[in-house]
Design a protein around this motif. Structure first.
Motif, short mmCIF file in Angstrom:
data_model
loop_
_atom_site.label_atom_id
_atom_site.label_comp_id
_atom_site.label_asym_id
_atom_site.label_seq_id
_atom_site.Cartn_x
_atom_site.Cartn_y
_atom_site.Cartn_z
N LEU A 1 0.85 -1.19 0.00
CA LEU A 1 0.00 0.00 0.00
C LEU A 1 0.89 1.25 0.00
CD1 LEU A 1 -2.74 -1.04 2.57
CD2 LEU A 1 -2.98 -0.87 0.09
N CYS A 2 0.55 2.18 -0.87
CA CYS A 2 1.38 3.37 -1.04
C CYS A 2 1.40 4.24 0.22
CB CYS A 2 0.85 4.20 -2.21
SG CYS A 2 1.79 5.69 -2.49
N PRO A 3 2.59 4.64 0.67
CA PRO A 3 2.64 5.51 1.84
C PRO A 3 2.34 6.98 1.50
CG PRO A 3 4.85 5.03 1.10
CD PRO A 3 3.92 4.27 0.19
N PHE A 4 2.21 7.29 0.22
CA PHE A 4 2.05 8.68 -0.18
C PHE A 4 0.64 9.05 -0.59
CE2 PHE A 4 6.48 7.53 -1.48
CZ PHE A 4 7.06 8.05 -0.34
N HIS A 5 -0.22 8.07 -0.77
CA HIS A 5 -1.63 8.42 -1.01
C HIS A 5 -2.50 7.35 -0.38
CE1 HIS A 5 -1.76 5.49 -4.34
NE2 HIS A 5 -3.07 5.64 -4.33
N LYS A 6 -3.75 7.72 -0.11
CA LYS A 6 -4.64 6.80 0.58
C LYS A 6 -5.21 5.79 -0.41
CE LYS A 6 -5.57 10.03 4.25
NZ LYS A 6 -6.39 11.09 4.80
N TYR B 1 7.86 2.74 -7.73
CA TYR B 1 6.89 3.51 -8.50
C TYR B 1 5.49 3.20 -8.02
CZ TYR B 1 4.46 5.86 -12.25
OH TYR B 1 3.65 6.71 -12.94
N CYS B 2 4.64 4.25 -7.91
CA CYS B 2 3.25 4.03 -7.51
C CYS B 2 2.34 4.33 -8.70
CB CYS B 2 2.87 4.91 -6.33
SG CYS B 2 1.10 4.85 -5.98
N PHE B 3 1.54 3.35 -9.11
CA PHE B 3 0.64 3.54 -10.24
C PHE B 3 -0.57 4.38 -9.86
CE2 PHE B 3 3.07 -0.19 -11.34
CZ PHE B 3 3.41 0.09 -12.66
N GLY B 4 -0.78 4.56 -8.55
CA GLY B 4 -1.92 5.36 -8.11
C GLY B 4 -1.63 6.85 -8.13
N CYS B 5 -0.45 7.23 -7.64
CA CYS B 5 -0.18 8.67 -7.53
C CYS B 5 1.05 9.08 -8.34
CB CYS B 5 -0.05 9.09 -6.06
SG CYS B 5 1.35 8.36 -5.21
N SER B 6 1.61 8.17 -9.13
CA SER B 6 2.75 8.47 -10.00
C SER B 6 3.98 8.97 -9.26
CB SER B 6 2.37 9.52 -11.06
OG SER B 6 1.32 9.05 -11.82
ZN LIG Z 1 0.77 6.35 -4.37
#
Ligand SMILES: [Zn+2]
Length: 588
Positions: free
Chosen positions: A39-44, A60-65
């Motif tokens: 789970l990304c630490p930078f977006h919920k 790399y996070c595909f949710g928040c780039s």
């Molecule tokens: Zn993210």
């Protein structure tokens, strides 16, 4: 302070801080092959879109780039700038940075690192005393403040007993008197006698953003004077540049910090799972701290005590923070003494409501906006009203909004109705923006990319090809035999192709994490390079990708030629198109 670090050092620091190790202490991840997911630490988010590649050493996070190297990760997660991050990771991996410090810098750095060690040893000593026989009264005091064992551990709270036990302990650990004195945990008096600074006090370690213990705050047990005693300034401790609790508060997902009066306020808020609180270190807020707050979050909610001293301090803090362009909001405590008292009386929910609804210092904003315009000029007056309207649109209470509208109407002679309609227009814009953002947040990356499927396809192909080029020299050769740099999309993609080209042509092999580390748009580059595509035949895949890109490039050239009247449009073009599609690829 910006500092120059050579490439070899950056490389060494990345080599010694494995990204999987580092990220694992923030994110729990599942491994599949060389890729880890969590789970990304930078977006919920609820389903994992955060990936780490262990062989590429990228995330790399595909949710928040969000993406990059271990350096980018720490910059984001710990809210540090580049220099601070390099220092942080150097310390973590025991890389000596003193050779990069200026004159005298090496000496200070050396002393500082000894003080960190003494402080860390002292903190352990105080902690053990708290839970040993001498700490009973202190334990009772903390229980009286309703602090749990978990919170005591989290903050490393301890107890300094009577006598000179710490001095004896540190000597026994092999520290020399001079260093111990320089650390500030002991005092040397005029007669030359050395004794413990903190006696019969509850001890709060002060920890900086790089997790070093830089000093201590001690609260007396009973009625002794002074009530609070802090470490003096040392090579490791500068009160103006630090805040208590910032080591936790800097990386919360809240957009703001909560500024409270003392250590115990910070700790009791943590006990209630409110972790954005910070406090000054026994002094009034300094301009340096105001700038620090601006750098970390840009917004602050002041929650000082409700007594006269607290209110005076609030006023001073507002002026300082507003002067640094920090968005300031003030929490009204009503009938309560401090945040802890408020939560005990009204509950955590009520406090959080207060946090959300705390008033922005709108008057301050009005005056700031006013400074920008010459109100005797009609055009500027209109701009002034428009900008104010945008601010008023943010005020949630219609009553409050009306108050400000009529105030500005009186001052400018513009009718309240006109201002109100401007505010409404601004509200509509904000609403549209919010809706758009909500849409973007819910729409998957794929949906957005597919808005222009053809263009997205070719761009995706270019990105995949770059990824393959970065790991295989033969694919690079294949590419330059068939494509020119003009065939790559202008911007990041073409720049990256050219960079890889320079590296290969110089006879070297690309080191992807170094490319990412040196890029200003690290996240974009990481997106392209991080993926370990599960391709069995990379050569074949590259051939197909090159074919697709070449075809699109030739079509583009043809369309351009037609547009520039170089070849006739119509039938001829269609034929060419059909021919190209048949010859170069099977893409529809
Ligand atoms: Zn993210």
């Amino acid at each position: 302070m910006a500092q120059f670090f050579p490439e070899t050092l950056i490389q060494e620091i990345m080599d010694k801080n494995d990204i999987v190790d580092v990220v694992s202490s923030y994110v729990s991840m599942k491994r599949s092959g060389t890729t880890l997911k969590g789970l990304c630490p930078f977006h919920k988010e609820k389903t994992p879109s955060f990936t780490v590649s262990s062989d590429k050493q990228l995330y790399y996070c595909f949710g928040c780039s969000n993406g990059g190297t271990v350096i980018n990760f720490i910059m984001q997660a710990e809210n540090l700038d580049f220099t601070e991050t390099v220092k942080y990771l150097a310390e973590r991996a025991n890389v000596d940075l003193s050779r990069f410090e200026g004159d005298g810098g090496a000496e200070t750095t050396h002393l500082r690192s000894i003080i960190y060690k003494i402080n860390s040893e002292s903190a352990k000593f105080f902690y053990n005393c708290l839970f040993g026989e001498p700490g009973q009264a202190a334990r009772e005091y903390l229980i009286g403040r309703e602090l749990s064992k978990g919170i005591i551990n989290k903050f490393g709270i301890g107890y300094a007993p009577e006598g000179n036990l710490l001095l004896a302990h540190l000597r026994q650990q092999g520290f020399d008197d001079n260093s111990i004195i320089q650390s500030g945990v002991v005092v040397k008096n005029d007669e030359g006698n050395v004794y413990d600074r903190f006696r019969n006090r509850v001890i709060f370690p002060i920890i900086d953003r790089r997790k070093n213990i830089i000093g201590f705050g001690g609260r007396v047990l009973g009625d002794g004077i002074p009530k609070y005693l802090n470490s003096p300034e040392t090579a490791a401790f500068n009160k103006s540049y630090n805040l208590f609790g910032l080591n936790f508060a800097k990386s919360t997902k809240d957009d703001y910090l909560i500024l409270v009066e003392g250590y115990t306020d910070v700790i009791s808020l943590h006990q209630n799972k409110i972790t954005s609180a910070v406090a000054t270190l026994g002094t009034a807020l300094t301009p340096e701290q105001a700038r620090l707050i601006k750098r970390i979050k840009g917004e602050v909610v002041i929650a000082y005590d409700s007594d006269e001293a607290g209110q005076k301090a609030t006023k001073r803090a507002i002026e300082l923070l507003a002067g640094e362009d920090v968005v300031v909001r003030v929490l009204t405590m009503g009938d309560c003494k401090d945040p802890d008292d408020y939560i005990k009386k009204h509950g955590k929910g009520a406090f959080e409501n207060q946090l959300i609804n705390a008033k922005v210092q709108i008057e301050y904003k009005i005056s700031k906006i006013q400074e920008k315009y010459n109100l005797s000029n009609i055009d500027e007056k209109v701009k002034y009203i428009n900008e104010l309207a945008a601010e008023f649109a943010k005020i949630k209470s219609p009553v409050e909004r009306e108050v400000y509208i009529s105030k500005i109407s009186d001052e400018t002679g513009v009718s309240a109705d006109s201002i109100l309609s401007e505010v409404k227009r601004s509200l509509a814009v904000t609403e549209r923006k919010t809706k758009m953002e909500a849409f973007k947040a819910t729409a998957s990356v794929g949906v957005i990319k597919n808005i222009n499927p053809k263009k997205a396809n070719v761009i995706r192909a270019q990105k995949q090809l770059l990824n393959l080029i970065s790991i295989d020299k033969n694919i690079y050769k294949m590419t330059i035999n068939n494509l020119s740099d003009d065939d790559f999309e202008e911007g990041t993609i073409r720049d990256l192709f050219n960079e890889l080209k320079i590296i290969y042509e110089s006879g070297a092999l690309p080191e992807v994490k170094l490319i990412v580390a040196q890029a200003s748009n690290a996240a974009e580059i990481a997106e392209i390079l991080h993926d370990n595509q599960n391709i069995t035949d990379k050569q074949l895949a590259a051939k197909e990708l090159i074919g697709l890109i070449a075809k699109e490039a030739r079509l583009k050239q043809m369309f351009k030629a037609v547009k520039d009247d170089e070849i006739p449009s119509g039938q001829k073009l269609l034929e060419l198109d059909r021919y190209l599609r048949k010859e170069v690829g099977n893409d529809k």
